[in-house]
Enzyme design. Structure first.
Site, PDB file in Angstrom:
ATOM      1  N   LYS A  22       0.834  -1.211   0.000  1.00  0.00           N
ATOM      2  CA  LYS A  22       0.000   0.000   0.000  1.00  0.00           C
ATOM      3  C   LYS A  22       0.862   1.251   0.000  1.00  0.00           C
ATOM      4  O   LYS A  22       0.624   2.195  -0.769  1.00  0.00           O
ATOM      5  CB  LYS A  22      -0.901   0.005   1.237  1.00  0.00           C
ATOM      6  CG  LYS A  22      -1.656   1.315   1.458  1.00  0.00           C
ATOM      7  CD  LYS A  22      -2.462   1.312   2.735  1.00  0.00           C
ATOM      8  CE  LYS A  22      -1.652   1.677   3.964  1.00  0.00           C
ATOM      9  NZ  LYS A  22      -1.370   3.131   4.056  1.00  0.00           N
ATOM     10  N   ASN A  23       1.858   1.278   0.882  1.00  0.00           N
ATOM     11  CA  ASN A  23       2.654   2.488   1.058  1.00  0.00           C
ATOM     12  C   ASN A  23       3.613   2.744  -0.093  1.00  0.00           C
ATOM     13  O   ASN A  23       4.236   3.805  -0.142  1.00  0.00           O
ATOM     14  CB  ASN A  23       3.426   2.421   2.376  1.00  0.00           C
ATOM     15  CG  ASN A  23       2.517   2.527   3.574  1.00  0.00           C
ATOM     16  OD1 ASN A  23       1.427   3.084   3.492  1.00  0.00           O
ATOM     17  ND2 ASN A  23       2.949   1.983   4.701  1.00  0.00           N
ATOM     18  N   ARG A  94      -3.415  10.588   3.950  1.00  0.00           N
ATOM     19  CA  ARG A  94      -2.335  11.577   3.905  1.00  0.00           C
ATOM     20  C   ARG A  94      -1.757  11.768   2.505  1.00  0.00           C
ATOM     21  O   ARG A  94      -0.796  12.518   2.326  1.00  0.00           O
ATOM     22  CB  ARG A  94      -1.226  11.178   4.887  1.00  0.00           C
ATOM     23  CG  ARG A  94      -1.711  11.174   6.328  1.00  0.00           C
ATOM     24  CD  ARG A  94      -0.618  10.879   7.319  1.00  0.00           C
ATOM     25  NE  ARG A  94       0.399  11.906   7.392  1.00  0.00           N
ATOM     26  CZ  ARG A  94       0.281  13.051   8.059  1.00  0.00           C
ATOM     27  NH1 ARG A  94      -0.847  13.338   8.689  1.00  0.00           N
ATOM     28  NH2 ARG A  94       1.280  13.909   8.096  1.00  0.00           N
ATOM     29  N   ASP A 119      -4.594   7.796   9.905  1.00  0.00           N
ATOM     30  CA  ASP A 119      -4.789   7.212  11.224  1.00  0.00           C
ATOM     31  C   ASP A 119      -4.538   8.228  12.329  1.00  0.00           C
ATOM     32  O   ASP A 119      -3.616   9.046  12.245  1.00  0.00           O
ATOM     33  CB  ASP A 119      -3.846   6.019  11.422  1.00  0.00           C
ATOM     34  CG  ASP A 119      -4.252   4.831  10.565  1.00  0.00           C
ATOM     35  OD1 ASP A 119      -5.459   4.671  10.317  1.00  0.00           O
ATOM     36  OD2 ASP A 119      -3.367   4.065  10.152  1.00  0.00           O
ATOM     37  N   ASP A 309       4.531   0.177  12.203  1.00  0.00           N
ATOM     38  CA  ASP A 309       3.304  -0.515  11.796  1.00  0.00           C
ATOM     39  C   ASP A 309       3.298  -1.993  12.189  1.00  0.00           C
ATOM     40  O   ASP A 309       2.245  -2.637  12.136  1.00  0.00           O
ATOM     41  CB  ASP A 309       3.102  -0.389  10.285  1.00  0.00           C
ATOM     42  CG  ASP A 309       2.594   0.984   9.885  1.00  0.00           C
ATOM     43  OD1 ASP A 309       2.221   1.759  10.783  1.00  0.00           O
ATOM     44  OD2 ASP A 309       2.573   1.289   8.682  1.00  0.00           O
ATOM     45  N   VAL A 331       8.221   6.646  16.975  1.00  0.00           N
ATOM     46  CA  VAL A 331       7.883   7.254  15.685  1.00  0.00           C
ATOM     47  C   VAL A 331       6.628   8.117  15.788  1.00  0.00           C
ATOM     48  O   VAL A 331       6.594   9.250  15.302  1.00  0.00           O
ATOM     49  CB  VAL A 331       7.715   6.168  14.602  1.00  0.00           C
ATOM     50  CG1 VAL A 331       7.339   6.794  13.262  1.00  0.00           C
ATOM     51  CG2 VAL A 331       9.004   5.359  14.475  1.00  0.00           C
TER      52      VAL A 331
END
Length: 444
Positions: A22-23, A94, A119, A309, A331
Site C-alpha cells: 500500500k505504502n 495523507r 490514522d 506498523d 515514531v
C-alpha cells in the site's frame, strides 16, 4: 459503518498470498503525475487507499486503466487539468499532502490541496514538508481549510537537512526535486524500502537520483521522461501481520511473495520470542514453534529499525509471551491508545509517559503515553471493540482469533480495507471464522 463477528479458538493453517505494498503503490501513483508519459504499475492491491489515490489522480487529469484481476494499473497524465485538489479528498488519508511536491513540479504558478487525514496516531505535523519546499523556492500557506503553495520563479535545487528522517517529508521533497532546476541534496532522509521503490521507479523514468547509506539522497532536475513499467514491492506489513496471526493461533501459514530482505528487523524480533519461520524462494512460512518468551524491549524506529506498523499486532503476541516486555514507540507519539482495547479483553498492560528503554526519544519531554509494559501470559476474552486505526484493527482481529467466551464484535472494520486486500476471505481461507456485518451508525 462495517463490523465483524470474530470467533476465537481457531488455528490458522494453509497458504496466503501477500499483495503489493500500500505504502508504495499510492506514492508511485502520485509520482506518475510528474511525467507526461505512460506508466504501468504491476502487483497493485485493490484496497481503499489505492482506490482513493486513483480517483484523486483522475480528478487532476490522469487517464487510468485498472485491470483489477491482473493487478495492473496503466496511468497517463499528458496534462494537469486542475491544480486545486477537490475538497472531497479532505481528511481521508495523507496522500493529498504529497501532491504539493508533485503538482508544484508541473504547476509552479500555484497549487491547492485539502487538509490531510489518516490514522489518529499522533500529530504527524507537516512542518518538515513545508520547510523543505520553501528551501526549494516555494511559498506555502494554510488557511484553515487546506494548503496553498506556489513557486513564482520555479523550483530550484537546494541543500536540505531534515530534522528527523520523516517518510512523508522525504517523499514530498523527492517529488518536488524531480523537476527542480539543478541539484538537490536531502540529508537525514528516510530510507524505508517504499522510498527505495520510489527511487527505482524514478530512475526508470529517466531521473538521475542516488542514495547513500548515510541517509543522503541526491537528485538532478529532469525535464524529459521515459515510459515506466514497474513491479510494486510486496507489502511487508501485510506479510508480517499474517505471520504473527499464524504464530499466535498455534498454526502454520505459508505467506507467498513475502520477501525476507524487507522484513529483517521483524524476523529477528519474532525469533527472539520463540516464533518460528522458514524462508524459501517464493515466500516465508510462519509457524508456532514453542511457547512464546517475553522479556524483550521492543523499540520502534525508522528504517532499518523495527517498523512502527508492526508494533501493534506484535503487542498481541507479547500478551501471550511468558514474562514482562516493554514497548517504546518512538515514531508516533500517540500510537499506544489501542492497548486500552486489549486491556478490555484481559491483557495485562500498563501505559507510561516516559521512555522505557536505554535511550530517550524525541517524545521524552512531552506528555505522551508512548511506552508500555505488557505482562504475559494472560488469556483474552471476547469483547466488543471499536477499531481506532488501521494497524490497531488487525491487532484486534488477531486478539479476537484467540479470545475465549464467544465471538467478539469488532467495529469500524472498514479501516482494515484501507490496507489489507480481501482480508476476511484470506483469514477465513486459513481457518478463521469471521462474518462481516453492517451496523447502524447509531450503534457506534
Amino acid at each position: 459503518m462495517a463490523a465483524a463477528e470474530v470467533f476465537g479458538g481457531c488455528v490458522l493453517e494453509g497458504s496466503v498470498r501477500v499483495s503489493g505494498a500500500k505504502n508504495s503503490t499510492t506514492k508511485l501513483l502520485v509520482a506518475s503525475l510528474l511525467s507526461d508519459r505512460k506508466c504501468v504499475l504491476r502487483n497493485v492491491p485493490d484496497i481503499g487507499d489505492v482506490r482513493l489515490t486513483v480517483e484523486l489522480c483522475r480528478s487532476l487529469g490522469s487517464i487510468v486503466h485498472w485491470d483489477k484481476q491482473a493487478e495492473v494499473i496503466e496511468i497517463h497524465t499528458p496534462e494537469i487539468h486542475m491544480s486545486e485538489v477537490s475538497a472531497q479528498f479532505s481528511r481521508v488519508n495523507r496522500i493529498p499532502i504529497l501532491l504539493l511536491g508533485a503538482l508544484l513540479a508541473r504547476c509552479p504558478e500555484g497549487v491547492v490541496v485539502p487538509c490531510v487525514g489518516g490514522d489518529a496516531i499522533g500529530e504527524r505535523t507537516l512542518n518538515f514538508h513545508f520547510e523543505g519546499l520553501e528551501q526549494l523556492g516555494a511559498k506555502v500557506a494554510y488557511d484553515g481549510h487546506g494548503y496553498q503553495a506556489a513557486a513564482p520563479k520555479g523550483l530550484i535545487g537546494a541543500y536540505i537537512t531534515l530534522p528527523y528522517p520523516s517518510v512523508g517529508a522525504t517523499e514530498n521533497l523527492i517529488l518536488a526535486s524531480v523537476r527542480a532546476q539543478g541539484r538537490t541534496i536531502i540529508k537525514n532522509a528516510a530510507l524505508e524500502v517504499e522510498i527505495l521503490d520510489l527511487i527505482l521507479f524514478l530512475q526508470k523514468a529517466g531521473v538521475e537520483i542516488t542514495t547513500d547509506n548515510d541517509r543522503t539522497i541526491e537528485i538532478f532536475g529532469c525535464e524529459d521522461f521515459y515510459e515506466v513499467d514497474h513491479w510494486v514491492i510486496p507489502d511487508k506489513i501485510e506479510a508480517a501481520s499474517f505471520g504473527m496471526a499464524a504464530v499466535l493461533t498455534g498454526g502454520r501459514v505459508f505467506v507467498e511473495n513475502a520477501e525476507q530482505h524487507l522484513m529483517i528487523p521483524f524476523l529477528k524480533t519474532l525469533r527472539s520470542i520463540g516464533g518460528g519461520f522458514s524462508v524459501t524462494e517464493t515466500g516465508i512460512e510462519f509457524f508456532y514453534n514453542e511457547p512464546l518468551k517475553g522479556g524483550v524491549v521492543l523499540e520502534t524506529d525508522v528504517h532499518p529499525g523495527f517498523l512502527t506498523d508492526w508494533q501493534q499486532p506484535f503487542s498481541v503476541l507479547l500478551s501471550q509471551a511468558e514474562g514482562s516486555s516493554v514497548i517504546h514507540e518512538t515514531v508516533h507519539e500517540n500510537r499506544l491508545g489501542y492497548l486500552r482495547g486489549l486491556q478490555k479483553m484481559g491483557a495485562n498492560c500498563e501505559l507510561f509517559y516516559q521512555c522505557l528503554s536505554s535511550k530517550a526519544c524525541r517524545y521524552a519531554t512531552g506528555n505522551f503515553p508512548h511506552s508500555a509494559i505488557i505482562h504475559g501470559v494472560t488469556p483474552l476474552k471476547a469483547s466488543q471493540l471499536v477499531i481506532p486505526d488501521l494497524r490497531a484493527g488487525f491487532a484486534y482481529i488477531m486478539a479476537a482469533l484467540i479470545a475465549e467466551g464467544g465471538p467478539s464484535l469488532i467495529k469500524n472494520t472498514q479501516l482494515l480495507d484501507r490496507g489489507y486486500y480481501n482480508w476476511v476471505d484470506k483469514l477465513n481461507s486459513l481457518g478463521a471464522k469471521i462474518h462481516l456485518l453492517s451496523l447502524d451508525p447509531v450503534a457506534f
